[in-house]
Design a protein around this motif. Sequence first.
Motif, PDB file in Angstrom:
ATOM      1  N   GLN A 155     -27.918  24.084  39.826  1.00 38.57           N
ATOM      2  CA  GLN A 155     -29.197  23.908  40.507  1.00 38.57           C
ATOM      3  C   GLN A 155     -29.692  25.225  41.093  1.00 38.57           C
ATOM      4  O   GLN A 155     -30.865  25.579  40.957  1.00 38.57           O
TER       5      GLN A 155
ATOM      6  N   ASP B  64     -32.244  38.939  42.567  1.00 37.43           N
ATOM      7  CA  ASP B  64     -31.927  37.577  42.126  1.00 37.43           C
ATOM      8  C   ASP B  64     -30.548  37.161  42.634  1.00 37.43           C
ATOM      9  O   ASP B  64     -30.334  36.026  43.047  1.00 37.43           O
TER      10      ASP B  64
ATOM     11  N   LEU C   4     -30.954  27.417  38.390  1.00 39.62           N
ATOM     12  CA  LEU C   4     -32.246  26.931  37.885  1.00 39.62           C
ATOM     13  C   LEU C   4     -33.377  27.280  38.841  1.00 39.62           C
ATOM     14  O   LEU C   4     -34.490  27.565  38.417  1.00 39.62           O
ATOM     15  N   ASP C   5     -33.081  27.245  40.135  1.00 41.96           N
ATOM     16  CA  ASP C   5     -34.104  27.587  41.118  1.00 41.96           C
ATOM     17  C   ASP C   5     -34.539  29.046  40.957  1.00 41.96           C
ATOM     18  O   ASP C   5     -35.663  29.400  41.268  1.00 41.96           O
ATOM     19  N   ILE C   6     -33.608  29.880  40.503  1.00 39.47           N
ATOM     20  CA  ILE C   6     -33.919  31.308  40.386  1.00 39.47           C
ATOM     21  C   ILE C   6     -34.456  31.651  39.001  1.00 39.47           C
ATOM     22  O   ILE C   6     -35.403  32.406  38.849  1.00 39.47           O
ATOM     23  N   VAL C   7     -33.831  31.076  37.978  1.00 43.34           N
ATOM     24  CA  VAL C   7     -34.288  31.308  36.600  1.00 43.34           C
ATOM     25  C   VAL C   7     -34.654  29.951  35.996  1.00 43.34           C
ATOM     26  O   VAL C   7     -33.830  29.301  35.373  1.00 43.34           O
ATOM     27  N   PRO C   8     -35.897  29.513  36.225  1.00 42.31           N
ATOM     28  CA  PRO C   8     -36.251  28.128  35.860  1.00 42.31           C
ATOM     29  C   PRO C   8     -36.096  27.814  34.373  1.00 42.31           C
ATOM     30  O   PRO C   8     -35.925  26.657  34.020  1.00 42.31           O
ATOM     31  N   ASP C   9     -36.143  28.815  33.513  1.00 46.93           N
ATOM     32  CA  ASP C   9     -36.013  28.491  32.101  1.00 46.93           C
ATOM     33  C   ASP C   9     -34.582  28.705  31.587  1.00 46.93           C
ATOM     34  O   ASP C   9     -34.355  28.763  30.386  1.00 46.93           O
ATOM     35  N   ALA C  10     -33.643  28.812  32.500  1.00 48.34           N
ATOM     36  CA  ALA C  10     -32.250  28.986  32.083  1.00 48.34           C
ATOM     37  C   ALA C  10     -31.642  27.633  31.705  1.00 48.34           C
ATOM     38  O   ALA C  10     -32.172  26.576  32.046  1.00 48.34           O
ATOM     39  N   LEU C  11     -30.541  27.683  30.970  1.00 47.98           N
ATOM     40  CA  LEU C  11     -29.800  26.462  30.641  1.00 47.98           C
ATOM     41  C   LEU C  11     -28.361  26.649  31.104  1.00 47.98           C
ATOM     42  O   LEU C  11     -27.458  26.853  30.299  1.00 47.98           O
TER      43      LEU C  11
ATOM     44  N   GLU D 167     -26.095  24.743  32.135  1.00 47.39           N
ATOM     45  CA  GLU D 167     -25.054  23.820  31.670  1.00 47.39           C
ATOM     46  C   GLU D 167     -24.499  24.223  30.301  1.00 47.39           C
ATOM     47  O   GLU D 167     -23.425  23.798  29.895  1.00 47.39           O
TER      48      GLU D 167
ATOM     49  N   LEU E 124     -27.853  35.744  32.502  1.00 47.34           N
ATOM     50  CA  LEU E 124     -29.136  35.273  33.026  1.00 47.34           C
ATOM     51  C   LEU E 124     -30.030  36.428  33.459  1.00 47.34           C
ATOM     52  O   LEU E 124     -31.091  36.213  34.044  1.00 47.34           O
ATOM     53  N   GLU E 125     -29.586  37.654  33.165  1.00 45.19           N
ATOM     54  CA  GLU E 125     -30.373  38.848  33.503  1.00 45.19           C
ATOM     55  C   GLU E 125     -30.776  38.848  34.974  1.00 45.19           C
ATOM     56  O   GLU E 125     -31.933  39.093  35.315  1.00 45.19           O
TER      57      GLU E 125
ATOM     58  N   GLU F  12     -30.517  36.255  46.139  1.00 45.01           N
ATOM     59  CA  GLU F  12     -31.113  34.928  46.312  1.00 45.01           C
ATOM     60  C   GLU F  12     -30.110  33.835  45.948  1.00 45.01           C
ATOM     61  O   GLU F  12     -30.035  32.796  46.612  1.00 45.01           O
TER      62      GLU F  12
END
Lengths: 89, 443
Positions: A12, A42, A15-22, A24, A36-37, A45
Motif C-alpha cells: 500500500q 520517494d 502504491l501511494d508513492i508510485v501509483p502505477d507500480a505492481l 505484488e 520502482l525507480e 516518503e
Amino acid sequence: MKPEQARAVLNQALLDIVPDALPEALPDDADLRQELELDSLDFVELVERLSARLGARIEEDDYPQLRTMGSAVAFLAGRSEPAARRRSS
Amino acid sequence: MPEFRMPSLGADMTAGTLLEWLVHEGDPVHRGDVVAVVDTDKAAIEVECFEDGVVDRLLVQPGQKVPVGAALASIRAGEGAVAALETGPAPLETAAAPLEAPAPAGPLVTSPLVRRLAAERGLDLAAVPATGTGGVVHRRDLPQAPAPRTGRVAHRRESVRASPLARRLAAAGGLDLAEIGPGAKDGTVHAADVRRALAGHPTAEPTRAAAPTRPARTAPAARGEAMRRAIGELMERSNREIPHYYLTQSVDLAAAMAWLHQRNRELPVTQRLLPAALLLAATAQAAAQVPQLNGHWRDGGFAPSSTVELGTVVSLRGGGILVPVVHDVANRSVVELMAAARDLAERARAGRLRSSDLRPASLTVSNLGEQGVDSVLGVIHPPQVAMVGFGTVQERPWAVDGLLGVRPVVVVSLAADHRASDGAVGARLLHRIDRLLQRPEEL
C-alpha cells in the motif's frame, strides 16, 4: 503483524508513492529503489508512511533492512510485534 | 492603473499562452490569489496576482500567446478607482493563428483546473465539445458548470485539505474530495482515504495503470518536444553567449553526514533530512558571501542580487527538467529548506507549480547525486552567471593528518561566466561551500 499483513502494508505504501507500480508482482529479492525507480525523496516518503503505519520510528540505521521486498517485509513484521506479545501468544 | 502582466516563468520563457482565466471582470482579487493558468512550453502554471484590487478588464483571451510582460488584465486598486484607458495587448499569435505545435490533442491541452473540475464531475473530456483554440476545452465548455463565483475563486479547492497524492488519486478516479471526507483525525484527506472511497466507488477507474497520477510520465509527446525545444534554446543561447569556466573541488562530508544522522534521530520522521538539504544550505550561504556569482548579467554588466534565490533543477520522470526556485535561501534553516525543496520537487513532478515557484533565480544548483555520477559540469542558465553542481556522495579514500581513511566525499563543481568573474572568485565560492559543510551545525 503477520508477514502477510506486513506485505500488504508495504504494498500500500509503495502504491501511494508510485501509483502505477505492481508491488505484488515484485519478487522477494527485488531492490525496491531500483525496481520502482525511487529517488531519495520517494524513499523518505516511504519511510514516513511505514513509520506512521507501524506507529514507530524507522531510523536511518534501519534503511538497509528496507532494501528488498523480502527484507522489508521481515523488518516490518518483526518491528511491529513486541517481544511481550510474542511470548504470550 | 496597475496591470496584471504575463510573468516570466523561467529563464527559457519568452512568451506564454493564456489557458484560462480563473476570475471575471469585476471580481475582487488579492495578492497571492491564483487568477489565471498560463502554459509555458514546459508546463501549465497557476499564475498568482501581485495586487490587491478589482479586475477591471481582461485584455487577453484564452488561447492567445503573448510575450512576457504583456498586459493580461487591468486591475483597479481599491474602491473609487476609475477605469482608465488601456492599450490592447500585443498578441504574438491570436486565436485566428493558433500555435504551431499543439496537435488537436483535445483534453490533453486543457488547463489543470478544467481537468480537475472534469474529474470531480466524472466527465470524459474527450466527449466535451471544445470551444477553445486548437480543441482546448475551457471551463465554460463543461456541462453543469457551477454559477460563477466572485471573490477568491481560486482558493476554492483549498476548502478541502488533502495531501497532493490524495488529490491526484481523487482526480484520476473521478472523486470529489469534499465527498470523501477525511479519515484521519487531522482533518486532512489522505491517499488512503481516497483509496478506500475508490474501492467502493462505481465509476472509479478500474485499472491503476490508466490513472494519470504521474503526469510527467504520461505527458503527451507534444509537451515533451516543446520542453526539449525550450531547454535547447536556452542552453544554446548560454553556450553561444557565455564564456564558461569550470572548477571542481572534492569535499569531505564526514562531519556533515554525522550531523545529519544525529539530527535525524531527533527530528520527527516527517522532517527527515537528506544530504541535499545541507548542500543547498551551504551553497546559499556561500553565494551570499561571494556576491559576484549571485545575480544576473544584464546590458553588458553584472547586477548582483540582494537575496539568494536558488533555482533547483528537478528532473521529471518522463524526461525534461523544471527549475523551481527556493526563495531567500540564505535566511532559512536546513529543516525549512528541506521542506521547501521537497514540496517544490513534489509539485514540479505533479504539474502543480505556481508562478511564485518560478520567479527568477539568482543562482542554480544541479544535484545529480541520484544518477550516480562523479560530478556535474553544468551549463549556466542565462541571465545568471553561475551554476553549482553536486555529484554523488561516495565513500572514497581520504588522507587526514597523514593517515588514509575512508570518507563520504562529494565533488562540488562550479560553472561560471568569465565575463562576470574570474577563477579566483569561483574558487572562493567552492572553498566557502567546503568550509560551511565542515560546520553543518552552523548552517
